[in-house]
Design an enzyme around this catalytic site. Structure first.
Site: not given
Lengths: 233, 233, 233, 233
Positions: C104, C106, C129, C169, C223
């Protein structure tokens, strides 16, 4: 007894060190990419200046790799070719005896104002403090002769600002010392960025001319520690 | 038995260290250019504050170079002149006994909002958490007397925000501790930037006032580790 | 013979180290300010997760300061309170057995899209991708109960994207490993910024849906180095 | 007496070192996120190139982890799979014998121009110096066959620019040496950013074509130190 030559050697050595070290501020503040900016310093009392060599990485700069030139831009001492902006620095020293340091960068936001040929309006107290008003725009000038130097000197003659935006090119700043000129280059980019961002979402409020004058007068007189100009130590 | 004077000396020493060290956060988060921002801390239980010296490089700041002033801004201890913003810090400590730390910066995005004289709207949960609503704008105020301090205190009186944008100038933040005030300065620039960028391509969605209140209440109560305010260690 | 408990202890220890170390990527890529983002990792084969403590500086994070919680968010091991986002992480692990890591932040540009409640359109091959299409927007959700976790899981159910922008958020990302989730957070901010900047001066060209599918299929299969997912070491 | 094989081994070793080390410039200038950009270098006099391995962290790159490929992209030496962009690099080396280095990035501002399919206009003297005019846009091309390489070579055939913006993708740059190609990638992002910012608040002034020609001619001839191209050491 120290001879005149020994004293000059020592002075040049000290300016070589100061000028070499100040380039670290250009990279720390991200004012330059690759090898595209330069600092110079006058050798006080002599028609000499110390300047960055051309096309050498900032990480590789040392006092020894700096180049000493006369004020026509001829190399006097040093194993490298001087900055391709040497003629512009030299012109400034010839015509502005009060100037002890010159800096050139293509710093991003200042160069963006320069690309539009637009002066940066004085809408921040920090601009009033350091620049005493708008940061002006000089002419488009080709590199390699006196055009850039003349553009710098003529443009700054009418302003308190130690910084000038050369059209489609970048920034030149001057100062009593090389460190003062570096400070002006750092602050120029800082206010160029803030005023740009302020303008993106509307119109910055103006500061009354009388307040600009008072801020400038106070800052030039009382900021910093007594007995030194900001940055001369 | 430790004397009162010895205890005060130790307290001042400790605040000198905290205040000096916190300036590293201003440079790490790129809130300041050259020497343009400052942190201060109150000496608890005494009419004293510790503040940055004027015009000294961040890299050269040490506990010893900090300046101790009374709350009228007179130097009590220290070999340097205090920050040119000392009067503003002192005014805040005199009028806000709850404040233990004050920070001033010209951080880019916050100063851009300040240049337009525009409050930052509370459109991020992180803003609700830390500022409890909009970040307000204070008046244009000249440096050097009580104008800035009064502008800070009067503007913040009507808000939960620990940050105020001083018109055409920059940011002042307050906190229970110097570290809290630094956190507010870091978060102020962070949300100033995010909301600016959100606004560039449209209009941010609003957060209901009741949700702002709930977010603020929760964050102030339960965030961080029990038994300390965020930032006291 | 190693006991089951010893093996679990060793596994938890190893995940503590991985999760603590990955926070350095959040700061290196400037995805977080102060203490505002967090990484967690599932303990494979157990209803346990390792997560950042609440309100602790990134510079002070160690394997020992990480907190072990069950998948209801209760602390099982650790001397600190867990991240205030623990409930959201836990919800994701309960409902997505394929997820081994959650992040998480911001981060600035992604949060700006989130503030407008606008999905990031897939106009870069790098987005095709990594995200296989647009990066979607989840609902506005209050912190502290299952709202955020449910918003993440329900929004991502309809997309190939490992990232979701939570309205007003910030960003949540998921991955097979904590490192994969961190990679998704880094790439999310990178494309959020590039697409924002592209949009500032016009309209980015679209990529045909069939080409998005082909790019995604190729990248997910070929990849990196054979025998590992990108990011497992 | 040194055998031919020993000399080749030494040459390859040296290019492995140069190519590995140059990736540090991509991260220092923040041209790349995670593992998304790559540098390669031709082995002079041989149909060989040295390139970054696929999906390996920049911090972990060493001379030994570089991969040697022939100019059809087949691995000749090395323990890792080569970059997923190997086919594009190889195509450039096959069709441009003057090229000794190739760089690929998704640097932010250049990729934003690429997302709109818009060439960067030459409105800065620094652009005239390095690129000799606009930075052109190549076609949308799928990864995995010769499409990207062909797009690079065909687009650059009509320009002095060592950089091409591949539509919806990113930047490829070429140079006489790997270091020259890295310099072009750094300067491409720098001017992409400055011109973008200039355009945000108006229209940059144009530079006359004859001045662009003069600036380019001078810079290519006299910049840097005599006896080396800029960037060979």
């Amino acid at each position: 007894m120290r001879t005149y030559e020994a004293a000059l050697t020592e002075t040049v050595r000290s300016i070589r060190e100061v000028v070499a070290a100040l380039h670290a501020q250009l990279t720390a503040y991200r004012l330059v990419a690759w090898t595209a900016g330069n600092v110079s310093g006058r050798v006080p009392g002599h028609d000499l200046m110390v300047i960055k060599p051309s096309g050498v990485d900032y990480a590789d700069l040392t006092a020894d790799s700096m180049v000493v030139c006369d004020l026509d831009g001829n190399v006097v001492e040093g194993g490298y070719s001087p900055s391709s902006d040497t003629a512009a620095h030299a012109y400034v020293y010839r015509h502005r005896p009060d100037v002890g340091g010159v800096v050139h960068t293509h710093s991003t936001y200042a160069s963006a104002w320069a690309a539009r040929g637009e002066a940066i309006p004085c809408v921040l107290t920090a601009m009033a403090d350091e620049f005493g008003g708008d940061i002006p725009v000089g002419p488009f000038a080709m590199i390699g002769d006196d055009s850039i130097g003349r553009g710098i000197v003529e443009t700054l003659a009418g302003h308190r600002s130690p910084a000038v935006l050369m059209r489609n090119h970048g920034v030149f700043t001057i100062g009593a010392t090389p460190r003062d000129a570096v400070k002006a280059a750092v602050m120029c980019e800082d206010v160029a960025r803030t005023v740009h961002i302020a303008r993106q979402l509307g119109t910055p409020l103006t500061i009354d001319a009388v307040d600009v004058d008072r801020l400038y007068a106070r800052y030039q007189k009382v900021y910093g520690q007594p007995g030194r100009t900001d940055g001369t130590e």
